[in-house]
Design an enzyme around this catalytic site. Sequence first.
Site, PDB file in Angstrom:
ATOM      1  N   ASN A 121      -5.479   7.215  -0.468  1.00 16.26           N
ATOM      2  CA  ASN A 121      -5.368   8.605  -0.061  1.00 16.26           C
ATOM      3  C   ASN A 121      -5.827   8.830   1.087  1.00 16.26           C
ATOM      4  O   ASN A 121      -5.381   9.902   2.130  1.00 16.26           O
ATOM      5  CB  ASN A 121      -6.249   9.656  -0.930  1.00 16.26           C
ATOM      6  CG  ASN A 121      -7.768   9.289  -0.736  1.00 16.26           C
ATOM      7  OD1 ASN A 121      -7.868   8.027  -1.416  1.00 16.26           O
ATOM      8  ND2 ASN A 121      -8.885  10.172  -0.994  1.00 16.26           N
ATOM      9  N   GLY A 126      -5.882  13.264 -11.878  1.00 15.89           N
ATOM     10  CA  GLY A 126      -6.264  12.144 -12.156  1.00 15.89           C
ATOM     11  C   GLY A 126      -7.348  10.885 -11.552  1.00 15.89           C
ATOM     12  O   GLY A 126      -8.320  10.181 -12.474  1.00 15.89           O
ATOM     13  N   CYS A 153     -12.073  15.718  -0.946  1.00 18.54           N
ATOM     14  CA  CYS A 153     -13.055  15.848  -1.970  1.00 18.54           C
ATOM     15  C   CYS A 153     -14.105  15.405  -0.575  1.00 18.54           C
ATOM     16  O   CYS A 153     -15.561  16.386  -0.947  1.00 18.54           O
ATOM     17  CB  CYS A 153     -13.381  14.582  -2.602  1.00 18.54           C
ATOM     18  SG  CYS A 153     -11.264  14.224  -3.499  1.00 18.54           S
TER      19      CYS A 153
HETATM   20  N1  PLP Z   1      -7.048   9.349  -6.978  1.00 16.05           N
HETATM   21  C1  PLP Z   1      -6.970   9.322  -5.779  1.00 16.05           C
HETATM   22  C2  PLP Z   1      -6.658   8.295  -4.921  1.00 16.05           C
HETATM   23  C3  PLP Z   1      -6.748  10.751  -5.676  1.00 16.05           C
HETATM   24  O1  PLP Z   1      -6.209  10.435  -4.213  1.00 16.05           O
HETATM   25  C4  PLP Z   1      -7.514  11.448  -5.979  1.00 16.05           C
HETATM   26  C5  PLP Z   1      -6.977  12.976  -5.412  1.00 16.05           C
HETATM   27  O2  PLP Z   1      -7.289  13.385  -4.509  1.00 16.05           O
HETATM   28  C6  PLP Z   1      -7.820  11.328  -7.241  1.00 16.05           C
HETATM   29  C7  PLP Z   1      -7.664   9.836  -8.205  1.00 16.05           C
HETATM   30  C8  PLP Z   1      -8.248  12.420  -8.485  1.00 16.05           C
HETATM   31  O3  PLP Z   1      -7.439  13.421  -9.190  1.00 16.05           O
HETATM   32  P1  PLP Z   1      -7.002  14.276  -9.253  1.00 16.05           P
HETATM   33  O4  PLP Z   1      -7.205  15.167  -8.810  1.00 16.05           O
HETATM   34  O5  PLP Z   1      -6.301  14.760 -10.000  1.00 16.05           O
HETATM   35  O6  PLP Z   1      -8.635  14.567  -9.899  1.00 16.05           O
END
Ligand code: PLP
Length: 380
Positions: free
Chosen positions: A149, A69, A323
């Site tokens: 998220n 993502g 994160c």
């Molecule tokens: N965007 C959102 C809204 C997310 O919740 C996340 C992961 O927590 C990401 C992007 C990033 O995705 P990835 O973990 O596959 O890099």
Amino acid sequence: MIYLDAAATTAVRREVLEAMWPYLTGEFGNPSSHHTLGKSAADALAVARASVAKDLGCRASEVTFTGGGTEADNLAIKGIALAQPRGKHIVTTAIEHEAVLESCDYLQRIHGFEITILSVDRYGMVDLGQVSAAIRPDTTLVTVMLANNEVGTIQPIAEIAAVARKLGVPAHTDAVQGAGALDLNIATLGVDALSLSGHKIGAPKGIGVLFAKGRLQLEPVMHGGGQERGKRSGTENVAGAVGLATALRLASQDRAERMARLTEVRDELIHGVLSAVPTAILTGHPQKRLPGSASFCFPGTSGEAVLLYLEERGIVCSSGSACAAGSDEPSHVLVAMGVEPAVAQTAVRFTLTEGTTLDEIRDVVSAVRNGVDDVRAIAR
Ligand code: PLP
């Protein structure tokens, strides 16, 4: 263990693993190779791409597999910004994932872009009028997430994309958290670009998708052998792509019924926690929220301490976004929603899986009540 951290990641589904298995073992070829093993890998990749395209309602040529993502967001934002001749202005929001905010920050620092970061209301909702007012003749991109998220608030993406389209500006949405729960049909959403991640929907970590409309110019971020029609160089993660396609397929089956059930279980948790802990504050939109998402602030506690209490009793959740976990900074999302930083430090996020049961919810509610009492007593 009661796992209530599905927004952080999910287990790989058995059907997904089974679909991937051949491409990790016997059919391990490189899709660029000219022998039969390579051809078989290339065919599997093509089938996976067609399947994702079917689920999104777009053309297969508009699907680019990425390394997750974060990479899909980077490719969308940097790729569109650096390719578009309109100008050096981007519109985004204060509640985006770091993958979006940091990509915008990079464009500002290194390439001289101007970034307008829209505020949100106390439910984490973006105002349509603000989107339209922020768009200028030099705006190159509008990027707003489909669902948040941390608090689960769902944005009116179709309306936002329509506003952008009317003014001739491409719209991107980070649909990483919406996947599996919401309709991702491109025609319905009306977006020009959309990011997905495999590991939120039962596929492995490290595989993602960027949908980018055919006519959209995209400057690659990754340079090399020209795979993915030059949009994303690097030997393709064939098994990952097969896994993501399988997970997306499974997620779209009986989605309405499955999400209705998940919402019921989630609402039990919300009502249970709000009555067990009357001072608890539900964060995010009361109705327009992801079916599996329930996040709270527990004033007078520390989110990390409540988290620890719950984990010692076998309940796994999160104190905000994974994160940001481990940092002492209050969540940028909650602060943007007007939550006092001290209260934002008391946030706990529960994100349910489809396997979460009402019995588990009862246990969680009682543990939350005791945990909050316990942490408050120590803090006094
Ligand atoms: N965007 C959102 C809204 C997310 O919740 C996340 C992961 O927590 C990401 C992007 C990033 O995705 P990835 O973990 O596959 O890099």
